[in-house]
Design an enzyme around this catalytic site. Structure first.
Site, PDB file in Angstrom:
ATOM      1  NE  ARG A 344      79.640  17.148  73.397  1.00 56.56           N
ATOM      2  CZ  ARG A 344      80.541  18.088  73.368  1.00 56.56           C
ATOM      3  NH1 ARG A 344      81.697  18.151  73.925  1.00 56.56           N
ATOM      4  NH2 ARG A 344      80.429  19.411  72.610  1.00 56.56           N
ATOM      5  CG  HIS A 348      80.733  20.044  77.647  1.00 53.68           C
ATOM      6  ND1 HIS A 348      81.491  18.841  78.067  1.00 53.68           N
ATOM      7  CD2 HIS A 348      80.915  21.035  78.762  1.00 53.68           C
ATOM      8  CE1 HIS A 348      81.916  19.034  79.435  1.00 53.68           C
ATOM      9  NE2 HIS A 348      81.570  20.223  79.748  1.00 53.68           N
ATOM     10  CE1 TYR A 357      83.021  21.508  70.323  1.00 56.98           C
ATOM     11  CE2 TYR A 357      82.517  23.571  71.403  1.00 56.98           C
ATOM     12  CZ  TYR A 357      82.366  22.342  71.428  1.00 56.98           C
ATOM     13  OH  TYR A 357      81.586  21.838  72.221  1.00 56.98           O
TER      14      TYR A 357
END
Length: 455
Positions: A344, A348, A357
């Site tokens: 990805r 998100h 993160y």
């Protein structure tokens, strides 16, 4: 006990005889019985007591004739390893330069299909870019991109037919785009106006289209999986030449519905494809903290489900794998797991900042391995696409997406009454009371209510 067993057998035999016209019980392979016959077999209906148990022709000290099959005994204690020494291989056709790997076996793709696949991936890229920017401008309230997963979307959709049913998660915009959902239909849903199939009741990106066999997106993780098995079982009962495909991410496998769905599908032999987009992250949770198994495809073996791992950045590999999975699911009436590995490369969602993160270097590393760019190299090497066509197509598509966003922004919202319809035949008293309450609130403070929502 002997009387009970004898009576139970008589009852069971009576049930089989009565149920025979429904073709509920048929022999299949090594299983005692199956709910539905494979399409290659002629319908039968019989039950012979001596056939129900495997004939014991061995020393009972050597094997156990247990329900489900014979189990050999061993004299040494040995635990099954928690993982194999080598990781499950990943099926791939194109290398990073867009050249077919020597000896690779894949489904041949004709020019018109390949160009359509590529151009749709480009459209998806442009949609994501413009709609994500519109969210940052405050024109949309929420959005989710498919950056890094374009090939999974488009190549899988291209491998299916319009009769196949889709139960998506929330990152399958490209599947719906491939099926013919228009740009204005997308923007109408994102804006929740009168053109939205859901009448503005769902949050953005929760698309759905009954006409295109695309179930409406649900925010709740994993609920679509057991539902997909049920839909596939219905296709099986109706003897349809179609299957169900349900999409989900690696994080979904931590939900109980994932495991229930696999077992459900395996036992009922439902023609369903479980397509996992293993993109490395479940929002901020990496796969290393999600499970200890070697990914998702390996989990199928525990449930008796055939599976494959495929390079999700390789459109030809995804297309070939889904074509093969669809054929097996329908002809053999069985579930299949396809684990597509594609990082990805975007956040998100529009509410997420993934640099909190993971490092920017990691993100850029994967962005340079873009599936769209790899597929473009392949079609250009075949002489099916040029730099001039690329420039023209991107320019035209950008203009079309911008126009598709501007027009629905001026469209009015669904009427207030639509909040309370389409669930009950007769609206119950509690909903009638809620409608009266909100209308009274509007009368008291009309200036605080949006003017583009008809009362």
């Amino acid at each position: 006990m002997a009387i009970w067993i004898s009576r139970s057998r008589r009852i069971f035999n009576h049930f089989v005889q009565r149920a025979c016209p429904l073709s509920l019980l048929h022999p299949r392979g090594s299983r005692p019985f199956s709910y539905f016959e494979s399409k290659q077999q002629e319908p039968q209906c019989y039950y012979e007591e001596e056939d129900y148990h495997v004939d014991i022709k061995h020393d009972e000290n050597q094997a156990m004739d247990f329900p489900g099959g014979k189990i050999p005994f061993v004299s040494r204690m040995k635990f099954i390893s928690e993982s194999s020494e080598t990781r499950l291989a990943c099926y791939r056709v194109l290398d990073n330069n867009g050249s077919p790997i020597p000896g690779s076996v894949f489904e041949q793709v004709r020019k018109d299909l390949a160009v359509k696949m590529y151009s749709t991936m480009v459209t998806l890229q442009i949609m994501d870019s413009i709609f994500d920017e519109a969210k940052k401008q405050g024109r949309l309230s929420f959005y989710m991109t498919s950056v890094g997963e374009e090939a999974i979307n488009i190549a899988s959709a291209a491998a299916l037919t319009s009769d196949d049913i889709i139960l998506p998660q929330y990152r399958e915009t490209g599947v719906l785009l491939w099926r013919g959902f228009t740009l204005e239909e997308f923007t109408s849903q994102l804006l929740g106006n009168k053109g939205d199939n859901g009448k503005g009741r769902q949050m953005p990106i929760h698309y759905g289209s009954n006409k295109l066999n695309y179930f409406t997106v649900s925010s709740t993780i994993a609920t679509q999986l057991p539902q997909a098995v049920g839909a596939a079982y219905a296709l099986k009962m109706d003897k349809k030449e179609a299957c169900v495909v349900t999409y989900f991410g690696d994080g979904t496998t931590s939900e109980g519905d994932f495991h229930a769905a696999l077992n459900f599908a395996a036992v009922l032999e439902a023609p369903v494809i479980f397509l996992c987009r293993n993109n490395g992250w479940a929002i901020s949770t990496p796969v290393a903290e999600q499970f200890r198994s070697d990914g998702v495809a390996i989990k199928g073996q525990a449930y008796g489900v055939r599976s494959i791992r495929v390079d999700g950045n390789d459109a030809l590999a995804v297309y070939s794998a889904i074509r093969a999975a669809r054929e097996m699911a329908i002809k053999e009436q069985r579930p299949i797991i396809v684990e597509a590995m594609a990082y990805r490369a975007g956040d998100h969602a529009s509410s997420d900042d993934s640099t909190k993160y993971r490092s920017r270097e990691e993100i850029e590393y994967w962005r340079r391995r873009c599936s769209v760019a790899r597929f473009r190299k392949w079609i250009q090497k075949n002489g099916w696409w040029s730099d001039e066509e690329e420039l023209e197509y991107r320019g035209n598509t950008k203009e079309q997406v911008l126009q598709a966003l501007e027009r629905p922004e001026e469209t009015e919202k669904p009427p207030l009454a639509d909040l309370f319809t389409d669930v009950y035949d007769q609206i119950p008293s509690n909903l009638q009371e809620q409608e009266r309450y909100i209308r009274d609130a509007i009368k008291r403070r009309p200036n605080e209510y949006p003017s583009n929502i008809p009362l």
